[in-house]
Design an enzyme around this catalytic site. Structure first.
Site, PDB file in Angstrom:
ATOM      1  N   ILE A  35       0.580  -1.226   0.168  1.00 17.44           N
ATOM      2  CA  ILE A  35      -0.072   0.177   0.114  1.00 17.44           C
ATOM      3  C   ILE A  35       1.114   1.164  -0.080  1.00 17.44           C
ATOM      4  O   ILE A  35       0.697   2.478  -0.744  1.00 17.44           O
ATOM      5  CB  ILE A  35      -1.059  -0.185   0.679  1.00 17.44           C
ATOM      6  CG1 ILE A  35      -1.863   1.434   1.048  1.00 17.44           C
ATOM      7  CG2 ILE A  35      -0.537   0.259   2.660  1.00 17.44           C
ATOM      8  CD1 ILE A  35      -2.572   0.973   0.039  1.00 17.44           C
ATOM      9  N   TYR A  36       2.113   0.898   0.924  1.00 18.95           N
ATOM     10  CA  TYR A  36       2.807   2.147   0.402  1.00 18.95           C
ATOM     11  C   TYR A  36       3.726   2.563  -0.969  1.00 18.95           C
ATOM     12  O   TYR A  36       3.167   3.632  -1.727  1.00 18.95           O
ATOM     13  CB  TYR A  36       4.642   1.969   1.033  1.00 18.95           C
ATOM     14  CG  TYR A  36       5.028   2.762   0.572  1.00 18.95           C
ATOM     15  CD1 TYR A  36       4.997   4.644   1.822  1.00 18.95           C
ATOM     16  CD2 TYR A  36       6.414   2.527   0.556  1.00 18.95           C
ATOM     17  CE1 TYR A  36       6.677   5.099   0.912  1.00 18.95           C
ATOM     18  CE2 TYR A  36       7.922   3.427   0.143  1.00 18.95           C
ATOM     19  CZ  TYR A  36       7.406   4.914   0.391  1.00 18.95           C
ATOM     20  OH  TYR A  36       8.934   5.483   0.038  1.00 18.95           O
ATOM     21  N   ALA A  37       3.344   1.703  -2.263  1.00 20.61           N
ATOM     22  CA  ALA A  37       4.045   1.985  -2.853  1.00 20.61           C
ATOM     23  C   ALA A  37       2.239   2.449  -3.365  1.00 20.61           C
ATOM     24  O   ALA A  37       3.035   3.142  -4.646  1.00 20.61           O
ATOM     25  CB  ALA A  37       4.625   0.483  -3.613  1.00 20.61           C
TER      26      ALA A  37
ATOM     27  N   THR B 199       0.364   3.913  -2.262  1.00 23.73           N
ATOM     28  CA  THR B 199       0.044   5.370  -2.143  1.00 23.73           C
ATOM     29  C   THR B 199       1.254   6.326  -3.316  1.00 23.73           C
ATOM     30  O   THR B 199       0.432   7.313  -3.823  1.00 23.73           O
ATOM     31  CB  THR B 199      -0.049   6.095  -1.157  1.00 23.73           C
ATOM     32  OG1 THR B 199       1.242   5.530  -0.697  1.00 23.73           O
ATOM     33  CG2 THR B 199      -1.370   5.242  -0.530  1.00 23.73           C
TER      34      THR B 199
END
Length: 337
Positions: free
Chosen positions: A152-154, A156
């Protein structure tokens, strides 16, 4: 002299960039949320050092607080905005994904709105090599597709790239997204491998080595990184192509003043070689826990940084042995070891 607004100035990269720009004679207004994702004392020390320069002003607030962000940016009336703040960390995104959506998506939207309102000369925003996700073609090029994020980091960060393009197109707002590759150096984050490995080794603890050491990273020394950002800021402001034609190898959008730029060392180093550099700098061996691959991690990163060199004439080149030694020297001094 320019007025430059930087988010994340109490953070690792933001601190180094603010110091570089202040030393060059610019006025810097910083913003940071001072979250407890890692030791807040380290963040406070960074801000305190910047505050020794009379041309530095800081605001403490969360990116999601639109009114506070607007007030800080309005007070600065910036010519340039560099958006570095956000929720970082691949592994933490598995535990608290909402923090990434709040800070990285909502917070970035607030910054973009302020940049549009002030009609800044250049909006620069941090992305990450993690957006390349499951890509196996290396080195990673800015023109490669980045449609397979692994965390989810990537996801976002990829979302903010898309948002930045839309603002560039609609409002003719010059936007550069830079993709970082494993940044390290003095004043680094405690959740990063270098900090964790040095701390554990000095305290007599074992280090966790994922994928049994069969990992490769493009390690980028922080002073190289911020120099590249400063050069891009003033010397490589993207412009909308008049005829829609983009030079080969350039990630410039054919319909907007928008560009993506890798900032990396253009060399994929073996993790075990990185660990050996740490051992050399410390003068002692590590004890290693060989672990399986972590969920969401990728086995290798490698930046193709020729676009950065074409735009600025500069290419990061600090050797990991030198960079690691500088970090260890700082760590010993900071923690009085």
């Amino acid at each position: 002299m320019s007025r430059i607004f930087i988010t994340g100035t109490a953070g690792f990269i933001g601190y180094h960039l603010a110091r570089l720009l202040l030393d060059a004679g610019h006025v810097v207004h910083g913003l940071d949320g001072m979250t407890d994702y890692y030791d807040v004392t380290l963040k406070q020390r960074r801000h305190a050092m910047l505050a020794q320069n009379p041309d530095f002003v800081a605001t403490e607030c969360m990116l999601e607080d639109r009114e506070a962000v607007d007030a800080a940016i309005d007070a600065c009336a910036p010519n340039y905005i560099v958006h570095l703040a956000g929720q970082a960390g691949v592994r933490y995104s598995l535990e608290n994904p909402r923090a990434y959506v709040d800070a990285n998506v909502t917070g970035t939207f607030n910054v973009m709105e302020a940049a549009r309102r002030h009609e800044v000369k250049h909006l620069m925003m941090a992305s990450t090599s993690s957006v390349y996700g499951a890509n196996t073609q290396m080195p990673f090029r800015e023109t490669d597709k980045a449609d397979t994020p692994m965390t989810i980091y990537a996801a976002t960060k990829k979302a903010t790239e898309a948002m930045g393009h839309s603002y560039a197109h609609i409002y003719d707002l010059p936007v550069t997204m830079f993709r970082f590759f494993t940044v390290y150096g003095p004043w680094g984050r405690p959740d990063m491998a270098l900090f964790k490995f040095v701390k554990a080794t000095l305290e007599g603890d074992a280090i966790d080595v994922y994928n049994h050491g069969d990992m490769y990273r493009d390690f980028t020394y922080v002073t190289d990184l911020v120099r590249a950002i400063s050069l891009l800021m003033f010397d490589a402001i993207p412009a909308r192509p008049a005829d829609g034609q983009v030079p080969e190898g350039d990630s410039l959008s054919p319909v907007a003043p928008f560009r993506v730029v890798n900032i990396g060392n253009s060399k994929s180093e073996r993790l075990l070689d990185f660990i050996e550099a740490i051992e050399t700098a410390l003068g002692q061996k590590t004890t290693r826990n060989m672990m399986d691959m972590q969920p969401g991690d990728v086995p290798a990163t490698w930046a193709e940084a020729s676009l950065l060199e074409t735009l600025t004439g500069y290419r990061p080149q600090t050797d990991i042995r030198d960079g690691v030694r500088h970090f260890v020297d700082w760590y010993r001094e900071y923690y009085c070891i």
